[in-house]
Motif scaffolding. Structure first.
Motif, PDB file in Angstrom:
ATOM      1  N   GLU A  15       0.696  -1.059  -0.211  1.00 15.05           N
ATOM      2  CA  GLU A  15       0.204  -0.129   0.253  1.00 15.05           C
ATOM      3  C   GLU A  15       0.860   1.179  -0.029  1.00 15.05           C
ATOM      4  N   GLY A 140      -3.165  -2.890  -8.093  1.00 13.60           N
ATOM      5  CA  GLY A 140      -3.208  -1.213  -8.814  1.00 13.60           C
ATOM      6  C   GLY A 140      -4.015  -0.560  -7.291  1.00 13.60           C
ATOM      7  N   PRO A 141      -4.399   0.507  -7.245  1.00 15.39           N
ATOM      8  CA  PRO A 141      -5.096   1.602  -7.000  1.00 15.39           C
ATOM      9  C   PRO A 141      -6.096   0.700  -7.220  1.00 15.39           C
ATOM     10  N   ARG A 142      -6.889   0.323  -7.914  1.00 16.44           N
ATOM     11  CA  ARG A 142      -8.540  -0.419  -8.439  1.00 16.44           C
ATOM     12  C   ARG A 142      -8.388  -1.842  -7.294  1.00 16.44           C
ATOM     13  N   GLY A 143      -7.584  -2.098  -6.330  1.00 14.94           N
ATOM     14  CA  GLY A 143      -7.118  -3.351  -6.180  1.00 14.94           C
ATOM     15  C   GLY A 143      -6.395  -4.432  -7.209  1.00 14.94           C
ATOM     16  N   ARG A 145      -5.572  -8.239  -9.283  1.00 11.86           N
ATOM     17  CA  ARG A 145      -6.667  -8.771 -10.447  1.00 11.86           C
ATOM     18  C   ARG A 145      -5.476 -10.306 -10.512  1.00 11.86           C
ATOM     19  N   GLU A 162      -0.583  -2.336 -15.443  1.00 10.56           N
ATOM     20  CA  GLU A 162      -1.248  -0.535 -15.664  1.00 10.56           C
ATOM     21  C   GLU A 162      -0.192   0.386 -15.403  1.00 10.56           C
ATOM     22  N   GLU A 165       0.027   0.195 -10.847  1.00 11.93           N
ATOM     23  CA  GLU A 165       0.446  -1.568 -10.188  1.00 11.93           C
ATOM     24  C   GLU A 165       1.628  -1.908 -10.111  1.00 11.93           C
TER      25      GLU A 165
END
Length: 286
Positions: A15, A140-143, A145, A162, A165
């Protein structure tokens, strides 16, 4: 030349690393082993304003077998891929490829995650991740995957990662007793980039091929699966006629670059030779 002046961050969690990248407005680079990034900085091929050191994030380390998958932390070093018993047993193509990666000094510092994030098309580890059907864990910032290796390699030095990430782990389906594998490469000298390299992971019933993944590197802008060769072998025994049929597909499977050092026709010839050599090893009794 020397690297441009940059700020330095040493996060202790994933984080914190992501936050540091975001704070730089995407003008940042992650560094792990540094075996590719440091030369690029010195030549100013990359010139970030912030360098984010990942070496002190414990969650990026470790090798663990769980639910039929081997999770390999992105900071696992090349030399660990060579020596770790879990990797040797459950992700054997990484262990088989490791001795061919550059030289010991580089293997002692370079990381699997760094190699897969860079995605050099002449590199061994990205190709072997593809051959083993690995999945790449990206945060990444969106979690978080997981991206299958078949979808991960986009183009020359371009991956599914991306901006902002971070590749945190490689997940490899653990090999079973029915699997056989082989790796080799052809290079002018040991430690040089391969003229052509390849790896095979095959699932067998007796001497019949039930499923097979054949991957070449140093033959294009990304690692390349030889899908027509795979189709030519599936459901067949590895008799000479089947091997010859697979070798005959190489011109359709691969489109290597043509250059003054190594003409495309030479790479194709070497790929056919290498495929025959690898399939010969797969055909040997376990």
């Amino acid at each position: 030349m020397k690297a441009r002046a940059f700020s330095y961050a040493r996060p202790s969690t994933i984080e914190e690393a992501l936050d540091a990248f975001a704070s730089a407005g995407d003008d940042a680079s992650y560094i792990a082993g540094g075996q590719s990034l440091v030369p690029a900085l010195a030549l100013r091929l990359q010139a970030p304003s912030l360098l984010i050191d990942l070496a002190h994030i414990p969650s990026l380390r470790g090798v663990e077998l769980k639910d039929g998958w081997l999770r390999i932390g992105a900071l696992t070093r090349h030399c660990e891929a060579l020596a770790d018993p879990l990797i040797a047993r459950h992700a054997p193509l990484f262990s088989a490829a490791a001795p061919f990666v550059a030289h010991p000094a580089i293997r002692n510092k370079g990381t699997l995650g760094g190699s897969l994030a860079l995605a050099d098309p002449a590199s061994e580890f990205p190709a072997m991740a593809l051959a083993m059907g690995a999945e790449l864990e990206i945060v990444g910032p969106r979690g978080a995957r997981r991206v299958p290796a078949d979808d991960y390699f986009v183009d020359l030095f371009q991956t599914a990662i991306e901006p902002g990430e971070l590749l945190v782990a490689i997940h490899v389906p653990a090999v079973a007793e029915r699997h056989r594998w082989a790796f080799d490469e052809l290079a002018r000298r040991r430690g040089d980039y391969a003229l052509v390299g390849g790896g095979i992971l095959a699932e067998m019933t007796g001497d019949r091929v039930d499923h097979i993944r054949i991957v070449f590197f140093s033959v294009g802008s990304t690692p390349v699966r030889a899908r027509q060769a795979e189709a030519a072998l599936t459901g067949r025994s590895l008799i000479p006629a089947a091997v010859a049929d697979a070798q005959a597909t190489i011109d359709a499977d691969l489109a290597p670059p043509d250059d003054e050092q190594v003409p495309a026709a030479m790479r194709l010839h070497l790929a056919r030779v290498l495929l025959g050599r690898l399939l010969g090893r797969i055909a040997e009794p376990a």
